[in-house]
Design a protein around this motif. Structure first.
Motif, mmCIF file in Angstrom:
data_model
loop_
_atom_site.group_PDB
_atom_site.id
_atom_site.type_symbol
_atom_site.label_atom_id
_atom_site.label_comp_id
_atom_site.label_asym_id
_atom_site.label_seq_id
_atom_site.Cartn_x
_atom_site.Cartn_y
_atom_site.Cartn_z
ATOM 1 N N PRO A 202 -95.640 7.959 -15.622
ATOM 2 C CA PRO A 202 -94.722 8.947 -16.215
ATOM 3 C C PRO A 202 -93.388 9.048 -15.474
ATOM 4 O O PRO A 202 -92.410 9.552 -16.037
ATOM 5 C CB PRO A 202 -95.511 10.260 -16.110
ATOM 6 N N GLY A 269 -97.144 5.188 -21.285
ATOM 7 C CA GLY A 269 -97.158 6.329 -20.381
ATOM 8 C C GLY A 269 -95.777 6.754 -19.925
ATOM 9 O O GLY A 269 -95.552 7.930 -19.627
ATOM 10 N N HIS A 272 -93.654 7.804 -23.730
ATOM 11 C CA HIS A 272 -94.250 8.823 -24.601
ATOM 12 C C HIS A 272 -93.825 8.619 -26.055
ATOM 13 O O HIS A 272 -93.697 9.573 -26.820
ATOM 14 C CB HIS A 272 -93.885 10.238 -24.133
#
Length: 482
Positions: A202, A269, A272
């Motif tokens: 992320p 990841g 998104h």
């Protein structure tokens, strides 16, 4: 320790066969090496089943539910291909198509190819994964050119150039991946370890990672045989020895797609969004459609089934692109049954070409009269790969279509039409080859058809019943892929 033996056996064996591969017992020694690799893969599988995912050797290797079943599948197909190649390559020698030096090269490069595939699957380092894929290219180029005919040399050269360009794109994608991870993980070697990348995905720079995935998809997609990057694949299958065709379709394409899926998990990841999935769906659907319509134009039996491999790899890529539990599960199942079925088909097709002395389908007739086992093996393999129940290909294709109906209904007409065209093209040609009259002579060595029927039996069983532990692997892998 299991990882050490899985990699050490084919690597050491390849080095030994480079020196001793011209001996009469070289095929048996190669078979012994492949059997030992399969046993080591079995122990590693048991380790993962009992203890779950783990890293090894200072985190340079990583095993989880996704790659362990591919490791087991790779070791199995490598073993059965070694079993098949014993009489096959001796018949080629008796026909004057290969000499002693060529056989030594074949036995050595086959083991080294197995090593590169297993290294790519087990490596936790995205850089080492790239190195393994490049090494696989070099070993298979030598195998494709084994006959040293003008056509085989041209096919090997085309394979080398196109996959060389593709693997260069993958290298640039790997460098971009490192660039995106360096700010988070530091400039050490850990910046390319997949487990570390997955833990911080992320936080990775979305723009850089998007560019990295595009280059990785194009680069490794060349090895998968995705349209329009597929031109090397039919020639390599048609001109190389049949055992090489079997491992190209059964192993190399899977491992290249494995690399793409590993990268997709990171991109999903970080972004998104469904960018990576859309790209994979586009390439996959294009591959299915183009390959299906090119099937009817083929005259060479191995080229025809090479285009069939492009079609099925496109279908698997489309499934992974859709994502979700059902589609990812179906993609994993289709990878398994396609590898087993297509390698069985190439085994049968190789002996069919040896019996009749040609790969031109119009000149192959009456296989079921001349060699019932070869004829039935080819026919049953064709029925399986065309998705006729109760074979496992039907189950996986049904799941992919079911997932597409819910997630991408617009793709259903393209998929159904393509599958229908492929069915008509392949079945009409194979049934003519299997049935009819023939005057072909018998082979100098009895063909090894046990691998054909073992593979088809496994595909049949997977169409009726999936063992719980295999289903659990697929479920676990599908969760994080999707």
């Amino acid at each position: 320790m299991e990882i050490f033996w899985i990699l050490a056996i084919p690597l050491t064996g390849g080095a030994l066969l480079a020196v001793l591969g011209n001996r009469d017992w070289a095929p048996e020694f190669g078979l012994f090496l492949s059997a030992c690799t399969l046993v080591a893969a079995g122990f590693l599988t048991a380790h993962v089943v009992s203890e779950g995912p783990f890293t090894a050797f200072n985190e340079q290797f990583f095993v989880d539910s996704f790659n362990i079943f591919l490791v087991a599948l790779t070791a199995l197909v490598a073993f059965t291909t070694s079993l098949f190649s014993r009489p096959y390559m001796r018949i080629e020698r008796d026909h004057g198509k290969v000499g002693v030096k060529a056989l030594r090269l074949y036995h050595s490069m086959f083991q080294l190819f197995t090593f590169t595939m297993l290294l790519a699957l087990l490596s936790n380092n995205m850089g080492i994964l790239w190195v393994a894929m490049e090494a696989a290219t070099l070993t298979t180029v030598l195998l494709v050119s084994l006959y040293r005919t003008p056509a085989s040399l041209e096919a090997a050269w085309k394979y080398f150039i196109l996959c060389g360009v593709g693997i260069a794109q993958a290298l640039f994608g790997t460098i971009l991946l490192y660039f995106a991870a360096e700010k988070i993980l530091g400039s050490g070697g850990t910046a390319l370890l997949w487990t570390h990348l997955n833990a911080v995905k992320p936080q990775l720079e979305p723009t850089v990672l998007s560019l990295a995935f595009i280059f990785l998809l194009v680069g490794y997609g060349t090895k998968v045989g995705l349209v329009p990057l597929h031109n090397w694949l039919p020639d390599a299958h048609a001109e190389g020895p049949t055992p090489v065709s079997a491992v190209l379709s059964g192993l190399l394409l899977n491992v290249a797609l494995y690399a793409v899926v590993r990268a997709k998990v990171l991109v999903d990841g970080a972004l998104h969004t469904h960018l990576a999935g859309y790209l994979m769906m586009g390439f996959g659907l294009l591959s299915v459609t183009v390959a299906a319509f090119l099937l009817s134009r083929q005259k060479d039996i191995k080229r025809m089934f090479a285009y069939s491999s492009i079609e099925h790899m496109g279908l698997i890529t489309f499934a992974f692109g859709m994502g979700g539990a059902v589609a990812s599960f179906a993609g994993l199942l289709h990878m398994t049954v396609h590898s087993l079925t297509k390698s069985a088909i190439f085994f049968a097709a190789g002996h069919a070409a040896q019996i009749t002395g040609t790969q031109i389908m119009d000149n192959i007739r009456g296989l079921i009269r001349q060699s019932p086992a070869v004829g039935w093996g080819l026919m049953l393999g064709t029925i399986a790969i065309l998705g006729i129940p109760p074979f496992g290909v039907f189950a996986s294709e049904f799941l992919i279509l079911t997932a597409a109906m819910h997630q991408t209904p617009w793709a259903i007409p393209f998929l159904l039409i393509s599958l229908g065209v492929a069915f008509a093209a392949i079945f009409s040609k194979v049934q003519s080859m299997v049935f009819g009259e023939t005057t072909a002579p018998r082979l100098s060595h009895s063909p090894a058809l046990v691998p054909v029927f073992v593979h088809l039996l496994l595909v049949l069983l997977l169409g009726i019943y999936i063992p719980p532990y295999l289903a659990e692997w697929f479920h676990q892998a599908a969760q994080w892929i999707g």
